[in-house]
Design an enzyme around this catalytic site. Structure first.
Site, PDB file in Angstrom:
ATOM      1  CG  ASP A 338      -1.842   1.132   1.323  1.00 20.80           C
ATOM      2  OD1 ASP A 338      -2.749   1.202   0.489  1.00 20.80           O
ATOM      3  OD2 ASP A 338      -1.669   1.982   2.221  1.00 20.80           O
ATOM      4  CD  GLU A 375      -2.211   2.218  -3.378  1.00 20.58           C
ATOM      5  OE1 GLU A 375      -3.398   2.484  -3.653  1.00 20.58           O
ATOM      6  OE2 GLU A 375      -1.775   2.215  -2.220  1.00 20.58           O
TER       7      GLU A 375
END
Length: 708
Positions: A338, A375
């Site tokens: 993330d 990401e």
């Protein structure tokens, strides 16, 4: 408190955290404790004895900021925490202490609620003895080019599934149930990417709203599984049983040939901003763990109050230790990071693909063979870095997402309103593996994780049913969530009884799914999209732990049509695309990708630049240079006649002898009942493409090929 008669053990001999002693000093009861807290002169370990009473011992060793020593006896399942020596203990809700500093390496975290007093809950680290019989189970190690990722939430995937026993729904064991595994295999995916399963907590503002952090991107334990996803029986049996349930889930998925990828959140912690309670890292060393500016304020590149400082070697070590733990102890197959740009920011807060953390993850022998997915953005300066991660990493390709949405949704809305649309050039690059993004870094199309939707944003069905977000249920007056959705409601906002609008929405959803699954690269499907799942226009369901965000398994006719189409597309992919070369095409004569216009002639520069050119054909060739599959795209709002490329044209483009090639229609997004499937065409023959549709033709030798 009794202790073995020995000198303090050097911290370099033991990892951080709490670990049973081994070798000549081991009595089966004492542990080595180690924690990095360079700003604290001396630190104590407070822990529960066998009789439940609390005791403490001071860690005698201090090397490189790591406090360490042998403490105990400590029983399995005992709660514990750290606290600066001599400092008054925080009062607790019961007979024990209040909020101690959690062990960053704790294998389990337990919570003691305040009991309705309005005070904050208290979290404790828990000492766990770990053992598990993998019974010869091993990681599937699916090659990237064969991989199809299914992004899912442990709870939301099975909470409403009628075929799973009620006591298992919404749990790790529910995901491992044979009914769920059979569904995943029949669908045709190869890997399950789970939203965070690290122990997480709710943000304080959610409680008064009666909401909770459903997604779990608020980590409090990077070595501890989220116990709320375990069955009631496992929770009652204690942390060791919770760990065993997680491992049993991985084992069952592996035995079925399915990989397990974890979404991990190393960019920030649940401590949030400095106005929130100190739970762990802030107390152990605020300026050591978190990134600060010259005025002592947090530098927040995550949007949630803090950012871990990956210019600090011990922070890098901490994240690497966590990754290794999940691979070595849980056999995890990969990780999706993330806001991964935060993990690659140096001492000047600038992203670099040569960052020590990114390099170390790729070089780690323990992590060798794991899938590493970034990401590739955060909210800091220079935060968009898609295509700029190092070799060995794959990136979530947001450009693919935006391009597919623009072509099938935004452009369609514009054309139907009498406006203009873009050329097919951007879509062509996305179908071909996004060469413009990844080739400069020496990576291949397999570095592109192609997706149209993810947990964050509209579902696939909602992209076709809403022009704007509807997040009122989140309690933030619809201010949260993205406003740039590139969606198109097809003439009505939300639910409608208009059959024509419903049919158009379904066809667009099939176009998007076909674009995703027929593109070169690695596709990721969001769980439920294959069933037409809706969140009623909510594009930020992070706090909706309810039926709005859970997958409904009550399949109506529309859901069955979407599921049938998705399964068909995945069968086609296994028959052909899984065998494609992992490299970008080179010279035209060696190319695996050939582009043609509606007349079956090679696309010219003028064709590519003309926005009225909304019909293109892509021939994907075998590695041996023979015609394999043809993807025909009609992005216009009118039906179009096309000519399949003639054999002599294919030969002129460098393909092998194609004179005897016959193509069979395998999929048509305008034909949900698949009535036309099986129609055969010789090269050079014509066919009709319905407005706003995708058709896929397979070379005859691929028809009926085994998909196992």
């Amino acid at each position: 408190m009794s202790m073995p008669q020995q000198a303090p053990v050097a911290s370099s001999e033991f990892p951080q955290g709490m670990h049973r002693l081994k070798g000549r000093f081991s009595d089966g009861l004492h542990v080595n404790a180690a924690v990095w807290a360079p700003s604290i002169p001396s630190i104590d370990v407070h822990f529960q004895r066998e009789d439940g009473r609390w005791a403490f011992e001071t860690l005698p060793g201090l090397d490189g900021g790591v406090h360490h020593g042998v403490v105990g006896p400590i029983p399995a399942g005992a709660r514990y925490g750290f606290w600066p020596t001599g400092e008054p203990l925080p009062p607790g809700p019961g007979s024990g202490p209040g909020q101690l500093l959690l062990d960053p390496y704790a294998r389990a975290v337990e919570v003691e609620e305040a009991g309705g007093t309005g005070e904050d809950p208290v979290y404790f680290s828990v000492f766990v003895d770990e053992s598990f019989d993998w019974d010869g189970s091993s990681r599937p190690r699916t090659p990237w080019r064969d991989t199809v990722i299914y992004e899912a939430h442990v709870k939301g995937l099975t909470k409403l599934h009628p075929g799973i026993p009620e006591e298992l729904r919404g749990t790790y064991a529910g995901l491992a149930h044979p009914v769920m595994i059979e569904y995943l295999l029949e669908l045709g995916v190869t890997a399950v990417e789970l939203l965070p399963v690290h122990f997480s907590i709710d943000e304080p503002h959610l409680g008064p709203l009666g909401l909770s952090n459903y997604w779990g991107y608020n980590t409090l334990g990077f070595f501890a599984p989220h116990s709320a996803y375990a069955t009631a029986a496992a929770r009652a049996a204690g942390p060791a049983a919770v760990l065993a349930e997680v491992k049993s889930m991985v084992k069952a998925l592996h035995q079925a040939g399915l990989e397990v990828i974890l979404d991990v959140v190393y960019n920030h912690t649940a401590e949030g901003g400095k106005d929130l309670p100190t739970l762990c890292w802030r107390g152990l060393g605020d300026t050591d763990y978190y990134r600060h500016d010259g005025a002592g304020r947090y530098v927040d590149t995550t949007g949630v109050g803090n950012a871990l400082d990956f210019s600090q070697p011990k922070v890098i070590e901490f994240a690497l230790d966590s990754l290794r733990y999940w691979v070595e102890e849980f056999q995890i197959d990969g990780f999706r990071f993330d806001l991964a740009v935060t993990l690659g920011r140096d001492e000047t807060n600038t992203y670099t693909p040569r960052h020590p953390f990114l390099v170390a993850v790729g070089a780690s022998s323990a992590l060798r063979g794991t899938k590493l997915i970034a990401e590739p953005w955060d909210v800091g300066m220079g935060g968009w870095q898609t295509g700029n991660f190092p070799q060995g990493w794959a990136d979530w390709n947001d450009r693919f997402r935006d391009t597919a949405r623009d072509f099938w949704l935004r452009d369609q809305a514009s054309l139907r309103a009498g406006g203009h649309a873009g050329s097919p050039a951007r879509l062509a690059d996305s179908l071909a593996g996004s060469q413009n993004l990844f080739r400069h870094s020496g990576r291949t199309p397999l570095a592109s994780i192609n997706f149209v939707t993810a947990h964050d944003g509209f579902t696939l069905a909602d992209l076709t049913a809403y022009d704007r977000k509807h997040n009122e249920a989140n309690g933030e007056e619809n201010r949260d969530g993205s406003n740039d959705n590139r969606s198109y409601n097809h003439g009505a906002e939300g639910r409608t009884e208009n059959d024509a609008i419903i049919a158009a929405r379904e066809q667009t959803a099939r176009n998007l799914m076909a674009t995703l699954l027929m593109s070169v690269g690695v596709p990721m499907i969001t769980a439920g999209d294959e069933l037409g799942r809706t969140q009623r226009g909510n594009n930020n369901a992070y706090c909706q732990d309810n039926e709005l965000a859970w997958i409904s398994w009550q399949q109506d006719a529309a859901a069955q049509r979407m599921l049938t189409a998705t399964r068909a597309l995945l069968r086609i992919r296994r028959r052909f695309l899984a065998g494609q070369s992992p490299a970008f095409p080179g010279r035209v004569a060696d190319s695996a990708l050939l582009w043609f216009n509606a007349s079956g002639l090679p696309m010219t520069p003028a064709d590519w630049e003309d926005p009225s050119t909304r019909v293109v054909q892509l021939m994907l060739a075998d590695p041996d240079g023979q015609a394999g599959a043809l993807i025909a795209v009609n992005g216009s709002i009118g039906d179009r006649k096309i000519h399949l490329p003639a054999a002599w044209i294919l030969q002129g483009q460098g393909l092998a002898d194609a004179r005897a090639t016959t193509m069979e229609l395998a999929f048509d997004s305008a034909d949900p009942a698949l009535r036309r499937s099986g129609a055969r065409f010789s090269l050079g023959e014509s066919d009709f493409l319905t407005a706003n549709s995708v058709a896929i033709y397979l070379c005859q030798r691929y028809v009926g090929r085994s998909t196992s």
